[in-house]
Design a protein around this motif. Structure first.
Motif, short mmCIF file in Angstrom:
data_model
loop_
_atom_site.label_atom_id
_atom_site.label_comp_id
_atom_site.label_asym_id
_atom_site.label_seq_id
_atom_site.Cartn_x
_atom_site.Cartn_y
_atom_site.Cartn_z
N UNK A 3 22.76 21.93 35.90
CA UNK A 3 23.63 22.52 36.92
C UNK A 3 23.70 21.68 38.19
N UNK A 6 25.77 16.44 39.74
CA UNK A 6 27.08 16.42 40.41
C UNK A 6 27.97 15.26 39.95
N UNK A 8 29.33 15.10 37.20
CA UNK A 8 30.42 15.69 36.40
C UNK A 8 31.42 16.45 37.27
N UNK A 9 31.17 16.44 38.59
CA UNK A 9 32.03 17.21 39.48
C UNK A 9 33.52 16.87 39.35
N UNK A 12 34.80 18.34 36.12
CA UNK A 12 34.82 19.80 36.20
C UNK A 12 35.97 20.29 37.08
N UNK A 13 36.10 19.64 38.25
CA UNK A 13 37.15 20.05 39.20
C UNK A 13 38.52 19.84 38.57
N UNK A 16 39.10 22.30 35.69
CA UNK A 16 39.19 23.67 36.21
C UNK A 16 40.55 23.89 36.87
N UNK A 20 42.93 26.52 35.36
CA UNK A 20 43.19 27.69 36.20
C UNK A 20 44.67 27.80 36.53
N UNK A 21 45.28 26.68 36.90
CA UNK A 21 46.70 26.76 37.27
C UNK A 21 47.60 26.95 36.05
N UNK B 114 29.35 23.13 39.73
CA UNK B 114 30.55 22.32 39.95
C UNK B 114 31.82 23.05 39.51
N UNK B 115 31.73 23.80 38.41
CA UNK B 115 32.93 24.50 37.92
C UNK B 115 33.25 25.70 38.81
N UNK B 118 34.28 24.69 42.23
CA UNK B 118 35.68 24.23 42.32
C UNK B 118 36.62 25.43 42.47
N UNK B 119 36.32 26.48 41.72
CA UNK B 119 37.15 27.70 41.80
C UNK B 119 37.01 28.33 43.19
N UNK B 121 36.31 26.78 45.88
CA UNK B 121 37.01 25.91 46.85
C UNK B 121 38.51 26.21 46.82
N UNK B 122 39.03 26.43 45.60
CA UNK B 122 40.47 26.79 45.49
C UNK B 122 40.72 28.09 46.25
#
Lengths: 161, 240
Positions: A3, A6, A8-9, A12-13, A16, A20-21, B114-115, B118-119, B121-122
Motif C-alpha cells: 500500500x 507510491x 504505482x501512483x 493507479x491514478x 482510476x 471512474x469517468x 494510491x487508488x 486518486x478518487x 483527489x478527484x
C-alpha cells in the motif's frame, strides 16, 4: 507494505481516472436516465391519480351536499304537506263531527216528538178507555144517560185537579 | 503460511509507458475495469424489463437512486442534485470495488492508498471547482471563516488549509484501513484452515462469518465515503 508503494501512483491514478469517468459517462448516459425515467413516470402517475382522486372526492362532496340540500328541501316540503293534510283532516273531522252532532240532535228531537205523540196518543186511549169504563161502571150502578162525552169532560176536569 | 500482505501486491498485466511515465495495466486496473463492467451489467440487467410496478430486480437500481437522492437532499439540499451522477458513480464504484475484492483470488483496489487517494483527489478537485463557481473569490473564505479577527488570520489560515486538505486524506485512510484489515484477517484465518487439518473446520466457519461481516463493512464503508463526500461538497456549496 504494497500500500505504501507510491511508484504505482501514476498507473493507479491514470486507470482510476479512466475507469471512474468511463463509469460516470455510462451511468449518466444510460443507467441514471433509465432509472429516473421510470421513477418520474411512476411519480407522475401517482400524482395524477392522487389529483384525480381528489377531483372525484370533491365531486362526491358536491353531490353529497346537493343531495343533503335536496333531502332537506324535500323534508321541509313534506313537513308542510303533512301539516296541511293534518289541518285539512282536522277540519274535515270537525265538520263531520258537527254535522253528525246536528243530525243526531235533529233525530233525537224527532224521536222525542214521536215518543211524545205516541205517549199522548196512548194517554188519550187510556183516557178514552177510562171514560168507557167509568160509563160502564156508572151504567151498571144505575146511572143511565151519561154519555161518553160527559165522561170525557169529567175526566179532564179530574185530571186537571 | 503465505504472507497476508501478498494479496495487495500490484502486478503489471500489460506494461505501458508513456513519456517515461509507467501507466501499466495492472491487476488493480483490471478490478477497476471489472467494477465498471460488473456494476453496469448488474444495473443494466436489472433495468432490462422496466414496469410501472417495480419487480425485485428493478427495485435495486431504483432503491440506489432513491438512496443517493436522499443522501444529497439531506446533506446538501436540492441544489446538490446537480451532482447526483458523480455521487451515484462514486458510491457504486467503491461498493463494487469493495465487494469484488472479497472474491477468492480477487484484488481489492480500494485497499490501496494510491487508488482511493486518486478518487479522493478527484472529489477534492470537484469541491474546489464547485466552491469557486458558487462563491467566486468568496471561496477563499473557506480558509478564514467570517467573524475571525484579522490578527488571528496567520494562525487560522494554515489550520483551515490543513483541515481542508486532510478531508481527502481522512476519507482515503478510513476506507483503505478498513479494507486492508479485513482482508489481512481473512487471509490469516484462511491460512489456518489447511494447517490445522481436520480442526480446520473452525477457522473455515470463522472465515465464513468474517466474509459475511466484510460484505457488510464493504457496503458500509462505501456509504460512509459517499456521505462524507456529500458533506464536504455541501461545505463547498454553502457558507462556512
Amino acid at each position: 507494505m504494497p500500500q505504501l508503494d507510491f511508484s504505482v501512483f501514476p498507473s493507479q491514478l491514470f486507470w482510476l481516472v479512466v475507469c471512474f469517468f468511463a463509469m460516470l459517462f455510462i451511468m449518466s448516459r444510460f443507467i441514471i436516465p433509465k432509472t429516473a425515467e421510470m421513477i418520474n413516470l411512476r411519480k407522475a402517475k401517482i400524482d395524477g391519480d392522487l389529483e384525480k382522486a381528489a377531483e372525484i372526492k370533491r365531486r362526491v362532496e358536491q353531490t353529497l351536499e346537493k343531495y343533503n340540500q335536496a333531502l332537506q328541501e324535500a323534508n321541509e316540503r313534506a313537513a308542510v304537506t303533512l301539516q296541511k293534510t293534518r289541518d285539512e283532516l282536522n277540519e274535515t273531522i270537525l265538520r263531520r263531527q258537527t254535522e253528525l252532532s246536528a243530525r243526531l240532535a235533529a233525530e233525537i228531537e224527532t224521536g222525542e216528538k214521536k215518543i211524545d205523540a205516541a205517549r199522548d196518543k196512548a194517554m188519550q186511549k187510556v183516557e178514552d178507555a177510562s171514560a168507557d169504563l167509568a160509563i160502564e161502571v156508572l151504567q151498571k150502578l144505575g146511572f143511565v144517560g151519561i154519555n161518553s162525552k160527559d165522561a170525557a169532560v169529567t175526566l179532564k176536569k179530574l185530571k186537571k185537579d | 503460511m503465505s504472507n497476508p500482505l501478498e494479496q495487495f501486491e500490484i502486478k503489471p498485466i500489460i506494461p505501458i509507458e508513456v513519456g517515461g511515465v509507467d501507466i501499466s495495466f495492472t491487476n488493480s486496473s483490471l478490478f477497476m475495469v471489472l467494477a465498471v463492467v460488473v456494476s453496469t451489467l448488474v444495473l443494466g440487467v436489472c433495468l432490462r424489463k422496466r414496469t410501472m410496478v417495480p419487480n425485485a430486480a428493478q427495485s435495486v437500481p431504483e432503491g440506489l437512486y432513491e438512496f443517493v437522492t436522499n443522501l444529497l437532499r439531506e446533506n446538501i439540499g436540492a441544489e446538490g442534485l446537480k451532482y447526483f451522477p458523480f455521487i451515484f458513480t462514486m458510491f457504486l464504484f467503491i461498493a463494487f470495488g469493495n465487494v469484488l475484492g472479497l472474491f477468492p483470488y480477487a484484488f481489492t483496489f480500494t485497499s490501496h492508498l494510491t487508488a482511493v487517494g486518486s478518487l479522493s483527489i478527484i472529489a477534492l478537485l470537484l469541491n474546489v471547482v464547485v466552491g469557486i463557481r458558487q462563491k467566486k473569490l468568496g471561496w477563499l473564505r473557506t480558509f478564514l471563516p467570517r467573524g475571525i479577527p484579522w490578527p488571528m488570520a496567520p494562525l487560522i489560515i494554515p489550520i483551515e488549509m490543513i483541515s481542508f486538505l486532510s478531508k481527502p486524506f481522512s476519507l482515503t485512510v478510513r476506507l483503505v484501513a478498513n479494507m486492508t484489515v479485513g482482508h489481512i484477517m481473512l487471509k490469516i484465518i484462511a491460512g489456518f484452515i489447511v494447517s490445522l487439518g481436520i480442526f480446520g473446520i473452525v477457522p473455515l466457519l470463522f472465515d465464513g462469518i468474517i466474509i459475511c461481516f466484510e460484505i457488510f463493512i464493504s457496503l458500509l464503508q462505501a456509504f460512509i465515503y459517499t456521505v462524507l463526500s456529500c458533506i464536504y461538497l455541501g461545505d463547498a456549496i454553502h457558507e462556512h
